[in-house]
Write a protein that holds these residues in place. Structure first.
Motif, PDB file in Angstrom:
ATOM      1  N   GLN A 268       0.824  -1.199   0.000  1.00 24.77           N
ATOM      2  CA  GLN A 268       0.000   0.000   0.000  1.00 24.77           C
ATOM      3  C   GLN A 268       0.863   1.255   0.000  1.00 24.77           C
ATOM      4  N   TRP A 269       0.547   2.148  -0.924  1.00 22.01           N
ATOM      5  CA  TRP A 269       1.282   3.408  -1.005  1.00 22.01           C
ATOM      6  C   TRP A 269       1.243   4.174   0.316  1.00 22.01           C
ATOM      7  N   HIS A 270       0.141   4.093   1.039  1.00 22.95           N
ATOM      8  CA  HIS A 270       0.018   4.855   2.284  1.00 22.95           C
ATOM      9  C   HIS A 270       0.631   4.107   3.474  1.00 22.95           C
ATOM     10  N   GLY A 271       1.425   3.074   3.196  1.00 21.40           N
ATOM     11  CA  GLY A 271       1.925   2.210   4.260  1.00 21.40           C
ATOM     12  C   GLY A 271       2.732   2.905   5.339  1.00 21.40           C
ATOM     13  N   LEU A 272       3.399   4.004   5.024  1.00 22.14           N
ATOM     14  CA  LEU A 272       4.187   4.692   6.044  1.00 22.14           C
ATOM     15  C   LEU A 272       3.322   5.246   7.166  1.00 22.14           C
ATOM     16  N   THR A 273       2.045   5.451   6.888  1.00 22.06           N
ATOM     17  CA  THR A 273       1.151   5.967   7.926  1.00 22.06           C
ATOM     18  C   THR A 273       0.689   4.866   8.865  1.00 22.06           C
ATOM     19  N   GLN A 274       0.915   3.599   8.491  1.00 22.44           N
ATOM     20  CA  GLN A 274       0.413   2.476   9.272  1.00 22.44           C
ATOM     21  C   GLN A 274       1.472   1.805  10.125  1.00 22.44           C
ATOM     22  N   PHE A 275       2.686   1.673   9.584  1.00 22.27           N
ATOM     23  CA  PHE A 275       3.707   0.875  10.246  1.00 22.27           C
ATOM     24  C   PHE A 275       4.985   1.681  10.430  1.00 22.27           C
ATOM     25  N   PRO A 276       4.995   2.627  11.374  1.00 28.55           N
ATOM     26  CA  PRO A 276       6.232   3.359  11.637  1.00 28.55           C
ATOM     27  C   PRO A 276       7.277   2.422  12.255  1.00 28.55           C
ATOM     28  N   GLY A 277       8.537   2.766  12.040  1.00 31.40           N
ATOM     29  CA  GLY A 277       9.598   1.987  12.667  1.00 31.40           C
ATOM     30  C   GLY A 277      10.358   1.101  11.711  1.00 31.40           C
ATOM     31  N   GLY A 278       9.831   0.879  10.522  1.00 35.06           N
ATOM     32  CA  GLY A 278      10.556   0.092   9.542  1.00 35.06           C
ATOM     33  C   GLY A 278      11.382   0.993   8.648  1.00 35.06           C
ATOM     34  N   MET A 279      11.811   0.432   7.505  1.00 34.50           N
ATOM     35  CA  MET A 279      12.602   1.228   6.583  1.00 34.50           C
ATOM     36  C   MET A 279      11.921   1.389   5.229  1.00 34.50           C
ATOM     37  N   GLY A 280      10.595   1.182   5.211  1.00 36.06           N
ATOM     38  CA  GLY A 280       9.827   1.529   4.037  1.00 36.06           C
ATOM     39  C   GLY A 280       9.828   0.519   2.915  1.00 36.06           C
ATOM     40  N   MET A 281      10.015  -0.763   3.220  1.00 36.22           N
ATOM     41  CA  MET A 281      10.039  -1.749   2.143  1.00 36.22           C
ATOM     42  C   MET A 281       8.708  -1.841   1.418  1.00 36.22           C
ATOM     43  N   GLU A 282       7.604  -1.602   2.120  1.00 34.16           N
ATOM     44  CA  GLU A 282       6.304  -1.635   1.452  1.00 34.16           C
ATOM     45  C   GLU A 282       6.236  -0.582   0.361  1.00 34.16           C
ATOM     46  N   LEU A 283       6.832   0.577   0.612  1.00 35.31           N
ATOM     47  CA  LEU A 283       6.787   1.666  -0.369  1.00 35.31           C
ATOM     48  C   LEU A 283       7.686   1.385  -1.563  1.00 35.31           C
ATOM     49  N   ARG A 284       8.715   0.596  -1.376  1.00 35.70           N
ATOM     50  CA  ARG A 284       9.563   0.210  -2.496  1.00 35.70           C
ATOM     51  C   ARG A 284       8.869  -0.814  -3.400  1.00 35.70           C
ATOM     52  N   SER A 285       7.891  -1.499  -2.855  1.00 41.80           N
ATOM     53  CA  SER A 285       7.295  -2.637  -3.548  1.00 41.80           C
ATOM     54  C   SER A 285       5.928  -2.372  -4.138  1.00 41.80           C
ATOM     55  N   PHE A 286       5.265  -1.265  -3.786  1.00 35.72           N
ATOM     56  CA  PHE A 286       3.867  -1.153  -4.179  1.00 35.72           C
ATOM     57  C   PHE A 286       3.729  -1.159  -5.698  1.00 35.72           C
ATOM     58  N   TYR A 287       2.661  -1.755  -6.137  1.00 30.76           N
ATOM     59  CA  TYR A 287       2.443  -2.119  -7.540  1.00 30.76           C
ATOM     60  C   TYR A 287       2.492  -0.905  -8.452  1.00 30.76           C
ATOM     61  N   GLY A 288       3.362  -0.956  -9.458  1.00 30.55           N
ATOM     62  CA  GLY A 288       3.437   0.084 -10.465  1.00 30.55           C
ATOM     63  C   GLY A 288       4.279   1.285 -10.093  1.00 30.55           C
TER      64      GLY A 288
END
Length: 345
Positions: A268-288
């Motif tokens: 999910q593009w908005h993932g940084l608002t949900q899971f603070p404390g990581g290094m943003g791998m969800e944002l590197r992976s979101f589709y497209g």
């Protein structure tokens, strides 16, 4: 997350990574960080019949506050590096990427899995063989390309000349000797020739600055000439980006690093608002998403090992390989890379 649930998802992860009886699994952590993860991976290795041990490094004394990549904490401890080289698999809970010690461990045939994201994210973005297949399709296309062009409605128009560096893929697990991956991840990338990236990149509101773990608020215009950023213009975001790079006092921090696109429709593009404390791998992976990086390219075998590193995933871009569309306006258009629910019948 409950420790029992964490144990079970780590069993699933190590199963995907091919862990079996007779193997040795090393778990590396630092200080008191992610000790629950370490316990879960040790449990999972035991469940699968493998031997395992936990190597725990002391806390870093670095007080700079900067996310300087390449410092493994193992530089003064060759005995520890030799021990890790003898393991079949290393679970990295510290983040060794871009360090010469990680490269040495990989060269010895040890496969490495980095895991530093929040546990709920690990569970939601559990890797799958189907996702791996789609990532590998992308890697095959990228490996054959001679040029990559990225455009956007905001004004991005930049060209990467390819073919100098290998194509790498991340799909969230590792079952091949010497291979590194990151849980969770789903994208492909390569690097342009050291002097072969030219054009303009315009960051738009909602694009992501990692490791700031923030969303761009106003446009930032980057001018790239012969593989290096020569100008950064805009408002506060541009000033922050410029100030951060300048703080490393290393002109190589302006070099263009890897580039590619994301393929996980669950991310999910908005993932940084949900899971603070990581290094943003969800944002590197979101589709497209189309992600370009600034700084080191030694992960690809290049000469730039600056500790200054940025990953910048962008929305709504188009990406072309040898003039053939791969991503158009933020959507993957190659059928074999699309999830089953998005494929054109």
């Amino acid at each position: 997350m409950d420790q029992n649930l964490l144990n079970e998802i780590c069993v699933r992860q190590l199963t995907l990574s091919g862990v079996h009886e007779g193997e040795t699994i090393a778990v590396l952590s630092q200080g008191d960080e992610r000790l629950d993860y370490a316990d879960a991976f040790l449990y999972a290795a035991s469940r699968l019949g493998a031997s395992s041990y936990h190597m725990r490094l002391p806390n870093s004394l670095d007080l700079s506050g900067a996310w300087a990549v390449g410092d493994s904490g193992l530089g003064g401890n060759p005995e520890a590096v030799e021990a890790l080289k003898r393991a079949d698999m290393l679970v990295d809970l510290k983040f060794l990427l871009f360090s010469k010690e990680q490269f040495a461990i990989q060269d010895a045939g040890t496969r490495i899995l980095t895991c530093v994201e929040p546990a709920p994210l690990l569970a939601r973005l559990m890797p799958t063989p189907e996702l791996r297949e789609r990532v590998e399709v992308g890697a095959e296309l990228l490996a054959k390309a001679g040029t990559m062009r990225i455009t956007s409605p905001a004004g991005t128009d930049v060209t990467y000349h390819l073919g100098v560096y290998p194509t790498l893929s991340e799909y969230g697990y590792t079952d091949t000797p010497g291979r590194w991956d990151h849980w969770p991840a789903a994208f492909v990338f390569t690097g342009g020739a050291d002097d072969g990236v030219d054009g303009t990149i315009v960051l738009s509101p909602g694009d992501v600055l990692l490791p700031f773990n923030t969303y761009v608020q106003a446009p930032v215009t980057l001018t790239i000439e012969q593989g290096f950023i020569t100008d950064i213009r805009g408002g506060l975001d541009a000033d922050l980006l410029s100030s951060y790079i300048k703080s490393f006092n290393d002109p190589r921090g302006y070099g263009m690093s890897h580039v590619g696109w994301g393929l996980d429709e669950r991310a999910q593009w908005h993932g940084l608002t949900q899971f603070p404390g990581g290094m943003g791998m969800e944002l590197r992976s979101f589709y497209g998403n189309v992600m370009f990086s600034i700084g080191p390219n030694n992960e690809l075998g290049g000469p730039n090992d600056t500790p200054c590193h940025f990953d910048i995933p962008m929305r709504g871009c188009s990406l072309f390989l040898d003039d053939e569309p791969i991503v158009r306006d933020g959507d993957v258009v190659v059928p074999e890379m699309r999830p089953a629910t998005r494929r054109i019948q």
